[in-house]
Design an enzyme around this catalytic site. Structure first.
Site, PDB file in Angstrom:
ATOM      1  N   THR A  32       0.829  -1.210   0.000  1.00  0.00           N
ATOM      2  CA  THR A  32       0.000   0.000   0.000  1.00  0.00           C
ATOM      3  C   THR A  32       0.860   1.256   0.000  1.00  0.00           C
ATOM      4  O   THR A  32       0.478   2.287  -0.550  1.00  0.00           O
ATOM      5  CB  THR A  32      -0.929  -0.021   1.238  1.00  0.00           C
ATOM      6  OG1 THR A  32      -1.828  -1.108   1.089  1.00  0.00           O
ATOM      7  CG2 THR A  32      -1.720   1.260   1.384  1.00  0.00           C
ATOM      8  N   SER A  79       2.412  -7.900  -0.105  1.00  0.00           N
ATOM      9  CA  SER A  79       3.141  -8.798   0.797  1.00  0.00           C
ATOM     10  C   SER A  79       2.394 -10.094   1.060  1.00  0.00           C
ATOM     11  O   SER A  79       2.985 -11.062   1.522  1.00  0.00           O
ATOM     12  CB  SER A  79       3.466  -8.081   2.115  1.00  0.00           C
ATOM     13  OG  SER A  79       2.305  -7.917   2.891  1.00  0.00           O
ATOM     14  N   THR A 112       1.730  -4.123   4.433  1.00  0.00           N
ATOM     15  CA  THR A 112       1.583  -4.339   5.880  1.00  0.00           C
ATOM     16  C   THR A 112       1.057  -5.732   6.237  1.00  0.00           C
ATOM     17  O   THR A 112       1.165  -6.154   7.378  1.00  0.00           O
ATOM     18  CB  THR A 112       0.618  -3.299   6.493  1.00  0.00           C
ATOM     19  OG1 THR A 112      -0.656  -3.437   5.865  1.00  0.00           O
ATOM     20  CG2 THR A 112       1.142  -1.895   6.324  1.00  0.00           C
TER      21      THR A 112
END
Ligand code: ASP
Length: 347
Positions: A32, A79, A112
């Site tokens: 992000t 991720s 994240t």
């Protein structure tokens, strides 16, 4: 492989304006923090991993006053798509900068969703006392109230400060500094999305880290794990125990894995109906490790189940996803029950 961390001490750990600025490697991997808004509500819909790390850095005006930053794009993906192969590749890059005398610290910018896993992997595999920071963002740069620049700026402030030496890998988000071992993403959308069981190590205040504690368990320079010649890691599966979980799921997971993290309830309790299927998996060579689906607390040996008799291991207080990483690394060194259990009590 000794490395002496460079100190920028003047008075109480302030960087002297007459000394050269710290040189920091900033590695972009997507997420992000590199996202581009799409549609009407920029907080919700965006394309993750679209901007380069150079573009992200260019948005954060003023950051260059803190440090000289060399940005390098090493991956560009969300991720949630990271694999052990990606972890090894990223760690190798981090290693290179950590052992380059012209760099004082390394920051990885990533998505994240699995920030705690990569941070923990670096915590276990990069034997340096230089600051190792992992950061990301909950809102892309174009979103209202984006945390991209505040988080990146804070990460640079933490990386540039000598108090961060020897802290192991840390996650810097939302003005907090978390130990890689303990931090979890506990909220899916808020800016305040990260938590550690024992609280953060400190805050970022007025452009500098302010620490209140340091990690006790082994990490970085005291870690025994070496990834320099590592090509791959063994498969370790996680099985969440819930009412109605069938033996089929256990056998499926066990069929190709070197270890099974069984995520039990409470203190790591596993339903009775699964004891035999798990033992069966074990007889085919998989190590069995009991974890808990409770986000906090400890799984105690021989409490909920007779681990000595069953030859099972327990994770201590580690979160299942981190226990999986530790087990995969520990299996490379000494794949015996005693050695593996020791790792869960030392790291
Ligand atoms: N999908 C993103 C990721 O790469 C989410 C984020 O960065 O917050 O983890």
């Amino acid at each position: 492989m000794a490395w002496t961390s460079r100190k920028y001490s003047i008075g109480r750990n302030e960087v002297s304006p007459t000394q050269r600025k710290p040189h920091i490697a900033l590695l972009g991997t997507g997420g992000t923090i590199a996202g581009k808004a799409r549609g009407d509500d920029p907080r919700v819909a965006y394309d993750c991993s679209s901007l380069s790390i150079d573009e992200v850095l260019a948005m954060c005006r003023g950051i260059e006053q803190k440090a000289t930053i060399s940005a390098n794009q090493i991956l560009q993906k969300g991720s949630e798509n990271f694999s052990f192969t990606d972890f090894i590749a990223i760690a190798r890059e981090v290693w290179t900068y950590a052992f380059d005398d012209s760099f004082d610290a390394v920051i990885v910018a990533q998505g994240t969703n699995t920030i705690e896993e990569l941070a923990y992997f670096l915590n276990l595999t990069i034997p340096t006392s230089k600051p190792l920071i992992v950061t990301g963002a909950m809102r892309p740069p174009s979103a209202m109230g984006s945390d991209v620049c505040p988080n990146l700026y804070d990460a640079v402030c933490v990386a540039a400060h000598s108090d961060s030496c020897g802290m192991g890998a840390v996650v810097v988000m939302n003005s907090e500094i978390h130990a890689a071992r303990d931090v979890i993403k506990s909220n899916s959308f808020k800016l305040d999305a990260f938590e550690s069981q024992f609280g953060p190590l400190g805050y970022v205040v007025d452009g500098a880290p302010r620490y209140y504690r340091r990690p006790f368990r082994k990490h970085t320079t005291s870690s025994e794990f070496d990834i320099r010649h590592l090509q791959a890691l063994p498969m370790v599966e996680m099985i969440p125990a819930y009412e109605g979980l069938t033996a089929r799921v256990v056998s499926e997971a066990a069929s190709s894995s070197a270890g099974l993290i069984v995520i039990g309830t409470g203190g790591g309790s596993i339903p009775e109906s699964l004891i035999e299927p798990i033992k069966d998996a074990q007889s085919r060579g998989a190590f069995v490790i009991r974890a808990s689906r409770s986000p906090e607390g400890v799984v105690v040996r021989n409490a909920a189940h007779p681990d000595d008799e069953y030859e099972w291991l327990v994770v201590d207080d580690q979160q299942p996803a981190k226990a999986r990483i530790l087990l995969a690394l520990a299996l490379q060194n000494d794949p015996t029950k005693t050695a593996l259990q020791r790792c869960f009590h030392e790291y």
